[in-house]
Design a protein around this motif. Sequence first.
Motif, PDB file in Angstrom:
ATOM      1  N   PHE B  24       0.866  -1.177   0.000  1.00 37.19           N
ATOM      2  CA  PHE B  24       0.000   0.000   0.000  1.00 37.19           C
ATOM      3  C   PHE B  24       0.904   1.229   0.000  1.00 37.19           C
ATOM      4  CE2 PHE B  24      -2.090   3.214   2.691  1.00 37.19           C
ATOM      5  CZ  PHE B  24      -3.373   3.273   2.186  1.00 37.19           C
ATOM      6  N   ASN B  25       0.552   2.190  -0.824  1.00 33.66           N
ATOM      7  CA  ASN B  25       1.326   3.434  -0.853  1.00 33.66           C
ATOM      8  C   ASN B  25       0.679   4.446   0.087  1.00 33.66           C
ATOM      9  OD1 ASN B  25       2.315   6.023  -1.458  1.00 33.66           O
ATOM     10  ND2 ASN B  25       2.947   5.353  -3.511  1.00 33.66           N
ATOM     11  N   PRO B  26       1.318   4.769   1.213  1.00 38.34           N
ATOM     12  CA  PRO B  26       0.665   5.631   2.196  1.00 38.34           C
ATOM     13  C   PRO B  26       0.566   7.081   1.737  1.00 38.34           C
ATOM     14  CG  PRO B  26       2.906   5.130   2.895  1.00 38.34           C
ATOM     15  CD  PRO B  26       2.650   4.316   1.660  1.00 38.34           C
ATOM     16  N   ALA B  27       1.346   7.451   0.748  1.00 36.50           N
ATOM     17  CA  ALA B  27       1.254   8.825   0.239  1.00 36.50           C
ATOM     18  C   ALA B  27       0.034   8.990  -0.666  1.00 36.50           C
ATOM     19  CB  ALA B  27       2.520   9.196  -0.522  1.00 36.50           C
ATOM     20  N   THR B  28      -0.276   7.952  -1.435  1.00 30.05           N
ATOM     21  CA  THR B  28      -1.394   8.037  -2.384  1.00 30.05           C
ATOM     22  C   THR B  28      -2.607   7.253  -1.921  1.00 30.05           C
ATOM     23  OG1 THR B  28      -0.629   6.085  -3.575  1.00 30.05           O
ATOM     24  CG2 THR B  28       0.263   8.203  -4.301  1.00 30.05           C
ATOM     25  N   ARG B  29      -2.415   6.488  -0.860  1.00 30.69           N
ATOM     26  CA  ARG B  29      -3.459   5.565  -0.376  1.00 30.69           C
ATOM     27  C   ARG B  29      -3.898   4.588  -1.468  1.00 30.69           C
ATOM     28  NH1 ARG B  29      -5.826   6.168   4.546  1.00 30.69           N
ATOM     29  NH2 ARG B  29      -5.264   7.999   5.773  1.00 30.69           N
ATOM     30  N   ALA B  30      -2.988   4.237  -2.343  1.00 32.55           N
ATOM     31  CA  ALA B  30      -3.293   3.275  -3.405  1.00 32.55           C
ATOM     32  C   ALA B  30      -2.625   1.942  -3.104  1.00 32.55           C
ATOM     33  CB  ALA B  30      -2.788   3.801  -4.749  1.00 32.55           C
ATOM     34  N   GLU B  31      -3.310   0.859  -3.421  1.00 29.83           N
ATOM     35  CA  GLU B  31      -2.675  -0.448  -3.313  1.00 29.83           C
ATOM     36  C   GLU B  31      -1.661  -0.619  -4.440  1.00 29.83           C
ATOM     37  OE1 GLU B  31      -5.623  -3.545  -2.989  1.00 29.83           O
ATOM     38  OE2 GLU B  31      -5.362  -3.463  -0.820  1.00 29.83           O
ATOM     39  N   LEU B  32      -0.626  -1.369  -4.145  1.00 29.86           N
ATOM     40  CA  LEU B  32       0.447  -1.561  -5.125  1.00 29.86           C
ATOM     41  C   LEU B  32       0.386  -2.965  -5.707  1.00 29.86           C
ATOM     42  CD1 LEU B  32       3.292   0.111  -3.033  1.00 29.86           C
ATOM     43  CD2 LEU B  32       2.312   0.999  -5.160  1.00 29.86           C
ATOM     44  N   GLU B  33       0.792  -3.079  -6.940  1.00 29.70           N
ATOM     45  CA  GLU B  33       0.922  -4.387  -7.587  1.00 29.70           C
ATOM     46  C   GLU B  33       2.300  -4.953  -7.260  1.00 29.70           C
ATOM     47  OE1 GLU B  33      -1.346  -6.094  -9.139  1.00 29.70           O
ATOM     48  OE2 GLU B  33      -2.814  -4.501  -8.881  1.00 29.70           O
ATOM     49  N   PRO B  34       2.508  -6.242  -7.349  1.00 26.81           N
ATOM     50  CA  PRO B  34       1.551  -7.303  -7.626  1.00 26.81           C
ATOM     51  C   PRO B  34       0.881  -7.774  -6.326  1.00 26.81           C
ATOM     52  CG  PRO B  34       3.705  -8.266  -7.376  1.00 26.81           C
ATOM     53  CD  PRO B  34       3.866  -6.784  -7.155  1.00 26.81           C
ATOM     54  N   ALA B  35      -0.035  -8.728  -6.465  1.00 22.88           N
ATOM     55  CA  ALA B  35      -0.586  -9.409  -5.293  1.00 22.88           C
ATOM     56  C   ALA B  35       0.441 -10.426  -4.788  1.00 22.88           C
ATOM     57  CB  ALA B  35      -1.887 -10.108  -5.665  1.00 22.88           C
ATOM     58  N   PHE B  36       0.619 -10.480  -3.479  1.00 24.87           N
ATOM     59  CA  PHE B  36       1.520 -11.466  -2.880  1.00 24.87           C
ATOM     60  C   PHE B  36       0.694 -12.632  -2.354  1.00 24.87           C
ATOM     61  CE2 PHE B  36       4.132  -7.866  -3.174  1.00 24.87           C
ATOM     62  CZ  PHE B  36       5.454  -8.312  -3.155  1.00 24.87           C
ATOM     63  N   GLY B  37       1.206 -13.850  -2.566  1.00 22.20           N
ATOM     64  CA  GLY B  37       0.520 -15.039  -2.068  1.00 22.20           C
ATOM     65  C   GLY B  37       0.971 -15.350  -0.648  1.00 22.20           C
ATOM     66  N   ALA B  38       0.025 -15.635   0.232  1.00 23.54           N
ATOM     67  CA  ALA B  38       0.347 -15.892   1.635  1.00 23.54           C
ATOM     68  C   ALA B  38       0.668 -17.366   1.865  1.00 23.54           C
ATOM     69  CB  ALA B  38      -0.813 -15.457   2.522  1.00 23.54           C
TER      70      ALA B  38
END
Lengths: 523, 523
Positions: B24-38
Amino acid sequence: MNIQGDMIIGRQAVHGSAGTVRAFNPATRAELEPAFGAATMDDLAGACLLAEAAFDPYRNAPLERRARFLETIADRIMDIGPLLIERASAESGLPAARLEGERARTCNQLRLFAKVVRDGHFLAATLDSALPQRTPPRPDLRMGKIGLGPVAVFGASNFPLAFSVAGGDTASALAAGCPVVVKAHNAHLGTSELVAKAVRQAAEECGMPEGTFSMLIGTGFEIGQALVSHPAIKAVGFTGSRAGGLALVTAAQARKEPIPVYAEMSSINPFFLLPGALAACGATLAQGFVDSLTMGVGQFCTNPGLVIGLAGAELDVFRTAATEALAAKGAGTMLTAGIHQTYVDAVARRSGLAGVELVAQGGAEGCGCAAQAALYQTDAATFLANSALEEEIFGPTSLIIACANENELLEVARHIEGQLTATIHATAADRDLAGRLMPTLERKAGRILFNGFPTGVEVCHAMVHGGPFPATSDSRTTSVGATAIERFLRPVCYQDVPAELLPEALRDENPLGLARMVDGTLQ
Amino acid sequence: MNIQGDMIIGRQAVHGSAGTVRAFNPATRAELEPAFGAATMDDLAGACLLAEAAFDPYRNAPLERRARFLETIADRIMDIGPLLIERASAESGLPAARLEGERARTCNQLRLFAKVVRDGHFLAATLDSALPQRTPPRPDLRMGKIGLGPVAVFGASNFPLAFSVAGGDTASALAAGCPVVVKAHNAHLGTSELVAKAVRQAAEECGMPEGTFSMLIGTGFEIGQALVSHPAIKAVGFTGSRAGGLALVTAAQARKEPIPVYAEMSSINPFFLLPGALAACGATLAQGFVDSLTMGVGQFCTNPGLVIGLAGAELDVFRTAATEALAAKGAGTMLTAGIHQTYVDAVARRSGLAGVELVAQGGAEGCGCAAQAALYQTDAATFLANSALEEEIFGPTSLIIACANENELLEVARHIEGQLTATIHATAADRDLAGRLMPTLERKAGRILFNGFPTGVEVCHAMVHGGPFPATSDSRTTSVGATAIERFLRPVCYQDVPAELLPEALRDENPLGLARMVDGTLQ
């Protein structure tokens, strides 16, 4: 000096008013005079607050005075004379010769810590120079160790001198600059009073602050729990049962400020007989093993409670010789009626286990709390499947595991819990198997012995009397030997602190003449 | 190299199948790519069992190879290039210059531990000679330290490089000979993947056993709890909140075999302004203080959260100057949305407290998770009566305590909990009061600074980044600096062990050329 039933709270001998408790002679099953008065919660708070007040002046007194204090304790213990040995023998059932040896060890231990204090290596003095030209500039950084604060010490039943009031925990805590509040063990209250008064006298002579040392008496578990829970107490030293140690750990973790507990608890000290050694000297080994097993009526923390070998004729020779040697051992008086009853019950349970055979016994005759030694045998599959066989039985009993092959022997090694010691008997012919055992045993034990017997713990710099859980509650430490002092220390870093406010050990001119780490190099 | 959403399990990059999580980008409040698998529980068990299998070969590999491995990790981190800085900045809101500095620190830290490994002082090699003529004979006793076993490391949000995947905990554990399983922090998953792949590459190049290093990803608390509870794990390193640290301590204590947890948790870093220093340079001090307070948006563990001085005109000058300096500080982006919300809520609660006055604020304008700095003031009586005022607020806020007199100032010092740092500003005129403060601060803090600012933790031999609870869960240690390695070691004693089965460090011929303690003397 006579025994009056007193505690020591700072400079005062105090007869506690929270009930009475008497020592007990396990050979005669008779209670001993006098009656001891137990501590009230006010007595406990008084001792702890005195210790808290003593901490800064005690830790900041010159190291030479601290060292002299430890030596003076040893001198004053010797001054007590035969009364100490007589009383300790009456209270513990241990013979006078053993107690004289233990007294010598106790005094040597105090003197070793005096040397450790004078050497000052424990301060871990470390200096990194300022680098004012660097970007960003580096400040002047110096690190040294100070005591954690007042330490609660619980006397152990099985060493009424060496692991009790002025034993290893007390000596190492005082050496670290920590005041000590002892909870006396009820099995040797008279011995405890005599030694506590010797410590008090030494503290007076050496001008130590009141509160540097106190000793409390209690009738039940409450006083020990309250001691560990008192905010002034910053660490705990304990030697005893697994249940007792874990109860103190739980109490220490439940505090607002959790504190470290050094509990030495439970070990069955595996004893590996490799094929070459068995073939070369199985019968001789058996005699040494039985001597070690029955020494002090099996009441040493390092008692060999597990013998692991390969099934076959050589192991049979060992067992036969051990059977004969054990039959020649009379029943010995155990330390307390409680320990004796626990031993009798545990041996009875073991005798009833499927797959476990009673192969040898010692003599049965004896008065008072006398214990009959017992040797059992099982196979690896039974051992691996039954965790009860891994529980410590405190007393002169051991269990042979006859393994079908080397893989089973290695599997047993990997299976066992943490231990104070692990012993390997091996000849040159066993080097391959010994080499495969070593990495596992390093992970399981505090001390690894070759071709020896685990009972007998040397007090020196290289000793480790510790080991992974449940041998102790903190595998990173030892409770015997010079480095036991490290348990009661923590590092403090001084950044740009003016010279006159620095500890002596960290000043430029190195007034204590210490070996110090300076800019990453030992000097 | 690009970011694929992977974990590292031994040599394998694995895309976890137990759900997905995004940075998550706290400056833009946007989620970042890619999705990480848990990680599934099988993934976790796989990493732990590989670590367990790697422990013996890794710890027994030559020290020179271990040192080269640490240096190679540093090289491979540098090789990632600008992508690492860009991604870390996007994930943390921290500026590139700060992250470049942090990367340099991370690599220097790895190189420092390479030097520590080569020096070998950490092995604490200690030899006591056999005394065969003594009664009883003394055996040959040698002591050295070995790793505890595989270590679980939890990445911290506030230092995505220096306290994360290849940060201080990982570097010191690997230096101690312990394999590492990292739980990546979800605030900087891409940064974590990049660094984990660099570590994997270094391990391959240096021929380290598979399992020496793994990194897991998890969506919730379960994976961390399961990691701490896994029998293969023998110690834990953590930097984060008090609640998070204590949860790991509880899990570690609940194990069949409890293990040590080194949690660096909570500190408000008292900052004492003595009268002489205030009179001499109150306004200058205020500027330095505000710079320290707002550095990294107040998200340093050593942030000065408490200012203690004597009420009066000089303290007023300091406060006025601090007010002006703070007003000039813009709102900065915090590391995560959660940290930001917690900060906003905590500041709002503090603003409503009786007896506490909001005296200064920073700029309010900012996008995303921007935090407005805040400075409060109270008196000693209010502070002493309200434990909420002692709680760490993670972010750019501090509380001035205006004390009526020196006794109140000393009382505040005695009252506070354990701290990472304590700072004294003093001139020669303040030496008496500083001298009276010192013994208390030594008992409260891991590092004591004079006339400086606590933010900025030098990585060197004399550093202590630690301190009494709740600053850390183990006051006997530091998480920064050369001696951080000691957290992951335990002593083993070798009694009469044949030379070829001894660790190299303990052999007669001293093949590693170590400084060793021989018969009580450092040689």
